[in-house]
Design a protein around this motif. Sequence first.
Motif, PDB file in Angstrom:
ATOM      1  N   PRO A 223       0.803  -1.228   0.000  1.00  0.00           N
ATOM      2  CA  PRO A 223       0.000   0.000   0.000  1.00  0.00           C
ATOM      3  C   PRO A 223       0.838   1.282   0.000  1.00  0.00           C
ATOM      4  CG  PRO A 223      -0.898  -1.567   1.570  1.00  0.00           C
ATOM      5  CD  PRO A 223       0.396  -2.127   1.099  1.00  0.00           C
ATOM      6  N   LEU A 224       1.951   1.272   0.753  1.00  0.00           N
ATOM      7  CA  LEU A 224       2.811   2.455   0.794  1.00  0.00           C
ATOM      8  C   LEU A 224       3.461   2.707  -0.569  1.00  0.00           C
ATOM      9  CD1 LEU A 224       4.527   1.983   4.286  1.00  0.00           C
ATOM     10  CD2 LEU A 224       2.886   3.764   3.640  1.00  0.00           C
ATOM     11  N   LEU A 225       3.910   1.624  -1.212  1.00  0.00           N
ATOM     12  CA  LEU A 225       4.487   1.770  -2.552  1.00  0.00           C
ATOM     13  C   LEU A 225       3.442   2.276  -3.549  1.00  0.00           C
ATOM     14  CD1 LEU A 225       6.805  -1.361  -2.909  1.00  0.00           C
ATOM     15  CD2 LEU A 225       7.516   1.020  -2.897  1.00  0.00           C
ATOM     16  N   MET A 226       2.201   1.792  -3.420  1.00  0.00           N
ATOM     17  CA  MET A 226       1.137   2.229  -4.326  1.00  0.00           C
ATOM     18  C   MET A 226       0.829   3.716  -4.153  1.00  0.00           C
ATOM     19  SD  MET A 226      -1.479  -1.012  -4.321  1.00  0.00           S
ATOM     20  CE  MET A 226      -2.621  -0.238  -5.472  1.00  0.00           C
ATOM     21  N   LEU A 227       0.862   4.191  -2.908  1.00  0.00           N
ATOM     22  CA  LEU A 227       0.690   5.625  -2.664  1.00  0.00           C
ATOM     23  C   LEU A 227       1.805   6.419  -3.355  1.00  0.00           C
ATOM     24  CD1 LEU A 227      -0.379   5.796   1.095  1.00  0.00           C
ATOM     25  CD2 LEU A 227      -1.750   6.441  -0.892  1.00  0.00           C
ATOM     26  N   GLY A 228       3.029   5.910  -3.233  1.00  0.00           N
ATOM     27  CA  GLY A 228       4.145   6.555  -3.918  1.00  0.00           C
ATOM     28  C   GLY A 228       3.985   6.521  -5.430  1.00  0.00           C
ATOM     29  N   GLY A 229       3.499   5.401  -5.961  1.00  0.00           N
ATOM     30  CA  GLY A 229       3.261   5.296  -7.401  1.00  0.00           C
ATOM     31  C   GLY A 229       2.201   6.264  -7.872  1.00  0.00           C
ATOM     32  N   ALA A 230       1.136   6.434  -7.074  1.00  0.00           N
ATOM     33  CA  ALA A 230       0.086   7.391  -7.424  1.00  0.00           C
ATOM     34  C   ALA A 230       0.632   8.807  -7.420  1.00  0.00           C
ATOM     35  CB  ALA A 230      -1.079   7.273  -6.435  1.00  0.00           C
ATOM     36  N   TYR A 231       1.482   9.119  -6.441  1.00  0.00           N
ATOM     37  CA  TYR A 231       2.070  10.465  -6.391  1.00  0.00           C
ATOM     38  C   TYR A 231       2.996  10.707  -7.583  1.00  0.00           C
ATOM     39  CZ  TYR A 231       4.635  14.537  -4.867  1.00  0.00           C
ATOM     40  OH  TYR A 231       5.211  15.795  -4.824  1.00  0.00           O
ATOM     41  N   LEU A 232       3.778   9.697  -7.943  1.00  0.00           N
ATOM     42  CA  LEU A 232       4.678   9.829  -9.088  1.00  0.00           C
ATOM     43  C   LEU A 232       3.876  10.050 -10.375  1.00  0.00           C
ATOM     44  CD1 LEU A 232       7.752   9.728  -9.215  1.00  0.00           C
ATOM     45  CD2 LEU A 232       7.599   7.341  -9.880  1.00  0.00           C
TER      46      LEU A 232
ATOM     47  N   GLY B 129       5.273   4.746 -11.831  1.00  0.00           N
ATOM     48  CA  GLY B 129       4.068   4.875 -11.008  1.00  0.00           C
ATOM     49  C   GLY B 129       3.005   3.867 -11.387  1.00  0.00           C
ATOM     50  N   GLY B 130       2.746   3.743 -12.685  1.00  0.00           N
ATOM     51  CA  GLY B 130       1.748   2.781 -13.145  1.00  0.00           C
ATOM     52  C   GLY B 130       2.168   1.347 -12.869  1.00  0.00           C
ATOM     53  N   GLY B 131       3.465   1.048 -13.032  1.00  0.00           N
ATOM     54  CA  GLY B 131       3.957  -0.300 -12.760  1.00  0.00           C
ATOM     55  C   GLY B 131       3.788  -0.696 -11.306  1.00  0.00           C
ATOM     56  N   ILE B 132       4.049   0.250 -10.388  1.00  0.00           N
ATOM     57  CA  ILE B 132       3.867  -0.024  -8.956  1.00  0.00           C
ATOM     58  C   ILE B 132       2.401  -0.326  -8.659  1.00  0.00           C
ATOM     59  CG2 ILE B 132       3.974   0.985  -6.652  1.00  0.00           C
ATOM     60  CD1 ILE B 132       6.407   2.608  -7.616  1.00  0.00           C
ATOM     61  N   ILE B 133       1.504   0.480  -9.248  1.00  0.00           N
ATOM     62  CA  ILE B 133       0.066   0.300  -9.002  1.00  0.00           C
ATOM     63  C   ILE B 133      -0.423  -1.025  -9.580  1.00  0.00           C
ATOM     64  CG2 ILE B 133      -2.232   1.233  -9.540  1.00  0.00           C
ATOM     65  CD1 ILE B 133      -0.797   4.038  -9.487  1.00  0.00           C
ATOM     66  N   VAL B 134       0.048  -1.362 -10.790  1.00  0.00           N
ATOM     67  CA  VAL B 134      -0.346  -2.632 -11.417  1.00  0.00           C
ATOM     68  C   VAL B 134       0.074  -3.814 -10.551  1.00  0.00           C
ATOM     69  CG1 VAL B 134       0.137  -4.179 -13.357  1.00  0.00           C
ATOM     70  CG2 VAL B 134      -0.433  -1.788 -13.785  1.00  0.00           C
ATOM     71  N   HIS B 135       1.308  -3.787 -10.059  1.00  0.00           N
ATOM     72  CA  HIS B 135       1.787  -4.894  -9.222  1.00  0.00           C
ATOM     73  C   HIS B 135       1.072  -4.942  -7.881  1.00  0.00           C
ATOM     74  CE1 HIS B 135       5.315  -4.813 -12.007  1.00  0.00           C
ATOM     75  NE2 HIS B 135       5.190  -6.113 -11.855  1.00  0.00           N
ATOM     76  N   GLY B 136       0.553  -3.801  -7.445  1.00  0.00           N
ATOM     77  CA  GLY B 136      -0.175  -3.771  -6.178  1.00  0.00           C
ATOM     78  C   GLY B 136      -1.598  -4.278  -6.276  1.00  0.00           C
ATOM     79  N   ILE B 137      -2.165  -4.225  -7.487  1.00  0.00           N
ATOM     80  CA  ILE B 137      -3.534  -4.723  -7.701  1.00  0.00           C
ATOM     81  C   ILE B 137      -3.423  -6.081  -8.389  1.00  0.00           C
ATOM     82  CG2 ILE B 137      -5.786  -4.232  -8.729  1.00  0.00           C
ATOM     83  CD1 ILE B 137      -5.027  -1.268  -8.700  1.00  0.00           C
ATOM     84  N   HIS B 138      -3.574  -7.131  -7.626  1.00  0.00           N
ATOM     85  CA  HIS B 138      -3.310  -8.489  -8.120  1.00  0.00           C
ATOM     86  C   HIS B 138      -4.174  -8.843  -9.328  1.00  0.00           C
ATOM     87  CE1 HIS B 138      -1.829 -12.552  -7.958  1.00  0.00           C
ATOM     88  NE2 HIS B 138      -3.057 -13.045  -7.873  1.00  0.00           N
ATOM     89  N   ALA B 139      -5.460  -8.478  -9.287  1.00  0.00           N
ATOM     90  CA  ALA B 139      -6.369  -8.815 -10.394  1.00  0.00           C
ATOM     91  C   ALA B 139      -5.941  -8.122 -11.677  1.00  0.00           C
ATOM     92  CB  ALA B 139      -7.804  -8.424 -10.024  1.00  0.00           C
ATOM     93  N   LEU B 140      -5.521  -6.850 -11.567  1.00  0.00           N
ATOM     94  CA  LEU B 140      -5.085  -6.107 -12.750  1.00  0.00           C
ATOM     95  C   LEU B 140      -3.788  -6.690 -13.301  1.00  0.00           C
ATOM     96  CD1 LEU B 140      -5.492  -3.712 -14.648  1.00  0.00           C
ATOM     97  CD2 LEU B 140      -4.310  -2.263 -12.971  1.00  0.00           C
ATOM     98  N   ALA B 141      -2.859  -7.047 -12.422  1.00  0.00           N
ATOM     99  CA  ALA B 141      -1.600  -7.659 -12.864  1.00  0.00           C
ATOM    100  C   ALA B 141      -1.856  -8.971 -13.586  1.00  0.00           C
ATOM    101  CB  ALA B 141      -0.689  -7.873 -11.663  1.00  0.00           C
ATOM    102  N   GLN B 142      -2.790  -9.788 -13.061  1.00  0.00           N
ATOM    103  CA  GLN B 142      -3.130 -11.064 -13.707  1.00  0.00           C
ATOM    104  C   GLN B 142      -3.782 -10.838 -15.069  1.00  0.00           C
ATOM    105  OE1 GLN B 142      -5.474 -13.340 -10.831  1.00  0.00           O
ATOM    106  NE2 GLN B 142      -3.755 -14.773 -10.635  1.00  0.00           N
ATOM    107  N   LEU B 143      -4.639  -9.825 -15.158  1.00  0.00           N
ATOM    108  CA  LEU B 143      -5.307  -9.514 -16.426  1.00  0.00           C
ATOM    109  C   LEU B 143      -4.289  -9.145 -17.499  1.00  0.00           C
ATOM    110  CD1 LEU B 143      -8.009  -9.001 -17.944  1.00  0.00           C
ATOM    111  CD2 LEU B 143      -7.875  -6.632 -17.131  1.00  0.00           C
TER     112      LEU B 143
END
Length: 300
Positions: free
Chosen positions: A89-98, A242-256
């Motif tokens: 979650p902390l990395l995803m927040l950083g990815g969103a900010y980036l 930023g997008g890569g961090i968020i994708v890896h943080g959302i398991h369903a999106l990464a699998q898709l």
Amino acid sequence: MAGSSLLTLLDDISTLLDDISVMGKVAAKKTAGVLGDDLSLNAQQVSGVKANREIPVVWGVAKGSFLNKLILVPLALIISTWAPWAITPLLMLGGAYLSYEGMEKVVHSLRKDKSEHSPEAREKRLQNLSQQNAAEFEKKKIKGAVRTDFILSAEIVAITLGIVSEAPLLNQVLILSGIAILVTIGVYGIVAGIVKIDDLGLWLKEKSSSLAQGVGGALLAMAPWMMKILTVVGTLAMFLVGGGIIVHGIHALAQLIEGYTSGFSGLSASLLTNLASLLVGMVVGSIVLLAVNLIARVRR
């Protein structure tokens, strides 16, 4: 007895160094992509200052980067021990900010291009530039670059920590510290070289050798184009990271995304994955930018 104890100690040290070397190489390979983004981002972040202040600004950002890693390495070890669930979650927040920073740069660039058609706006910008305090401008540049570096450093530390998570604590500390130091020295050493290319070209241009003059002229012609390219690449890197961090943080999106790209060859799959990260970064950056602007309007 003492001799055998010494040999045992040396053997343990040798084994420890071998383990650190192997895991360090793996960590370096895994973080290579982020290092490329870190390099392009920081090179374009420190551009725009006076020529005689480029190295001091790069040094200021490098010191901030060392401080970032001095905070992040022990923090990552503490979080991984006591609250490993909080890392993603902390990395995803950083990815969103980036992603937000990247979209803010795009919008600012578009507005700037449009305003250049207005002579009044151009004159006003020139007046503001002449009155601007150089020290404050440098502080703002350094602060922005250090803030961006914090997020990229966090991802580098997180990737490295994932590789050495099963290793003894001493190995984790040594590898994380070693990667952090090498990354900072390497990235900002190259950034310093990039921002001084024009000075090198000017120095070569003044030499008596025709070869040196030719190389100097080529460097002088190349320098402004390189900075423009780095500006574009740096902004794209914000979305990609930023997008890569968020994708890896959302398991369903990464699998898709993985399921969609699995039918393609290695290079095509990599390009499609990066494109998906880029689009996710742009979408998230737009949403965050919209939310920030709405909150700012409500406050006004």
